[in-house]
Structure formats: structure tokens, C-alpha cells
Design a protein around this motif. Structure first.
Motif, PDB file in Angstrom:
ATOM      1  N   ILE A   1       0.933  -1.149   0.057  1.00 43.67           N
ATOM      2  CA  ILE A   1      -0.089  -0.593   0.278  1.00 43.67           C
ATOM      3  C   ILE A   1       0.958   1.297  -0.470  1.00 43.67           C
ATOM      4  CG2 ILE A   1      -1.498   0.565   1.192  1.00 43.67           C
ATOM      5  CD1 ILE A   1      -2.957  -1.712   2.080  1.00 43.67           C
ATOM      6  N   ASN A   2       1.789   1.206   0.284  1.00 49.85           N
ATOM      7  CA  ASN A   2       2.822   2.857   1.106  1.00 49.85           C
ATOM      8  C   ASN A   2       3.395   2.841  -0.749  1.00 49.85           C
ATOM      9  OD1 ASN A   2       2.303   3.395   3.446  1.00 49.85           O
ATOM     10  ND2 ASN A   2       3.866   1.922   4.455  1.00 49.85           N
TER      11      ASN A   2
ATOM     12  N   VAL B   1      -0.005   6.179  -6.302  1.00 51.09           N
ATOM     13  CA  VAL B   1      -1.717   7.360  -6.400  1.00 51.09           C
ATOM     14  C   VAL B   1      -1.587   9.296  -6.465  1.00 51.09           C
ATOM     15  CG1 VAL B   1      -3.416   8.214  -5.261  1.00 51.09           C
ATOM     16  CG2 VAL B   1      -2.717   5.658  -5.257  1.00 51.09           C
ATOM     17  N   ASP B   2      -0.620   9.500  -5.483  1.00 51.79           N
ATOM     18  CA  ASP B   2       0.528  10.552  -5.574  1.00 51.79           C
ATOM     19  C   ASP B   2       0.565  11.204  -6.783  1.00 51.79           C
ATOM     20  OD1 ASP B   2       0.603  10.734  -2.645  1.00 51.79           O
ATOM     21  OD2 ASP B   2       2.096  10.102  -2.471  1.00 51.79           O
TER      22      ASP B   2
ATOM     23  N   TYR C   1      -5.066  11.495  -1.870  1.00 53.21           N
ATOM     24  CA  TYR C   1      -5.763  10.115  -2.509  1.00 53.21           C
ATOM     25  C   TYR C   1      -4.196   9.758  -1.846  1.00 53.21           C
ATOM     26  CZ  TYR C   1      -9.408  12.280  -4.914  1.00 53.21           C
ATOM     27  OH  TYR C   1     -11.197  12.988  -5.590  1.00 53.21           O
ATOM     28  N   GLY C   2      -3.149   9.814  -2.403  1.00 54.28           N
ATOM     29  CA  GLY C   2      -1.897   8.962  -1.547  1.00 54.28           C
ATOM     30  C   GLY C   2      -2.173   9.136  -0.398  1.00 54.28           C
ATOM     31  N   GLN C   3      -2.574  10.152   0.868  1.00 51.32           N
ATOM     32  CA  GLN C   3      -2.469  10.769   1.261  1.00 51.32           C
ATOM     33  C   GLN C   3      -3.591   9.832   2.711  1.00 51.32           C
ATOM     34  OE1 GLN C   3      -0.442  11.879   4.171  1.00 51.32           O
ATOM     35  NE2 GLN C   3      -1.820  10.856   5.296  1.00 51.32           N
TER      36      GLN C   3
ATOM     37  N   THR D   1      -2.922   6.771   5.051  1.00 50.87           N
ATOM     38  CA  THR D   1      -3.574   6.671   5.807  1.00 50.87           C
ATOM     39  C   THR D   1      -4.113   4.839   6.068  1.00 50.87           C
ATOM     40  OG1 THR D   1      -4.465   8.241   6.117  1.00 50.87           O
ATOM     41  CG2 THR D   1      -5.342   6.744   7.913  1.00 50.87           C
ATOM     42  N   ALA D   2      -4.328   4.486   5.394  1.00 49.47           N
ATOM     43  CA  ALA D   2      -5.197   2.824   5.650  1.00 49.47           C
ATOM     44  C   ALA D   2      -3.695   1.734   5.702  1.00 49.47           C
ATOM     45  CB  ALA D   2      -5.172   2.666   3.877  1.00 49.47           C
TER      46      ALA D   2
END
Length: 162
Positions: free
Chosen positions: A79-80, A86-87, A94-96, A100-101
Motif C-alpha cells: 500500500i505504501n 497514487v500521488d 488520495y495518496g494520503q 492512512t489505510a
């Protein structure tokens, strides 16, 4: 009083009967002792086998708990890694969300690793008692996901062989 052959035979027969009764009583006592000993041996063996089975099950469950924690850590890494993409594609906001997830999954993983097996079982039991419908739905969803993963793995394997 003189001893007659009949009284001698009666006396001998009585002695033989008494000896036979004593022998029968002794045999019954020995049989009872052997039965108690065998019964105790059976109980001890059953208890030992039961304890070994519980110990093996706990060891297996501990191994699976560690494996689940490791799998969750791998998911956090994925995910990271995806958060950077995503950024770039959708924006920092959305990357954030992805980060967070990942943090939530990492927290869950650490909590899972920190808890004892008995605590996890109690937590699961309490959750099922409080929310049986959610527990059944979750089990069904997990089963569906596992079947899909297995099917996709088998499909990929058969394509690799072709």
C-alpha cells in the motif's frame, strides 16, 4: 469321638471348598486391582494425548498468527509503495488516503502480534456473540476472496505451463 471315613471325606471336601473359595476371592481381588490399574492407565494415556493435541494446536495457531502478521506487514509495504503512484496519478490527497489505510493495517498487524492467542480467541468469541450476522458475513466474504485467490493462482499456474 472316632474319625470315620465319611467324616474324613467331609472334612477334606470342606477344606478343598474353603481353599477354592479363598482362591476365587484372591482371583477376584487381583482382577479388581488389574481393572483399576488398566482403567487408570487408560485415563492417564487419554489425558496425555489430549494435552499433546492441545499443545500442537496452540503451536500451529501461534505459527499462523505470526504468518498473518507477516502477511499484513507485506500488505502495508504494498500500500505504501502504491501510495507514491497514487500521488502521481490522482494527487497527494488520495495518496494520503492510501498511507492512512496502510497505517491502520500496520496498527492492526502490531496489535495482532502483541496479543496472546487466548486473548484473540476471547476477542473473536465476544465479537461473534455481539454481532453474529457480521461474523457470518465476514466469514462468507473471506471464503469468497480465498476461493478467488486460489482460482486465480491456479489459472496463472496453468497459463505458465502452456
Amino acid at each position: 469321638m472316632a474319625t470315620t471315613p465319611e467324616s474324613a471325606n467331609t472334612s477334606t471336601a470342606t477344606e478343598h471348598l474353603n481353599a477354592a473359595a479363598k482362591a476365587a476371592g484372591s482371583a477376584a481381588d487381583e482382577t479388581a486391582k488389574a481393572t483399576v490399574t488398566a482403567s487408570q492407565l487408560l485415563k492417564d494415556s487419554a489425558a496425555k494425548i489430549g494435552k499433546e493435541a492441545v499443545d500442537r494446536a496452540k503451536t500451529y495457531a501461534e505459527d499462523r498468527k505470526a504468518a498473518a502478521g507477516g502477511a499484513l506487514d507485506e500488505i502495508v509495504k504494498m500500500i505504501n509503495d502504491a501510495a507514491g503512484t497514487v500521488d502521481e496519478k490522482l494527487g497527494d490527497q488520495y495518496g494520503q488516503y492510501a498511507r492512512t489505510a496502510a497505517d491502520k493495517v500496520a496498527g492492526f498487524s502490531e496489535g495482532l502480534k502483541a496479543k496472546e492467542l487466548d486473548d484473540l480467541i476471547e476477542d473473536a468469541r465476544g465479537f461473534v456473540q455481539k454481532s453474529p450476522a457480521i461474523a457470518i458475513g465476514t466469514a462468507a466474504a473471506l471464503g469468497f476472496v480465498l476461493v478467488r485467490l486460489i482460482q486465480s493462482g491456479l489459472a496463472a499456474e496453468s497459463q505458465d505451463k502452456a
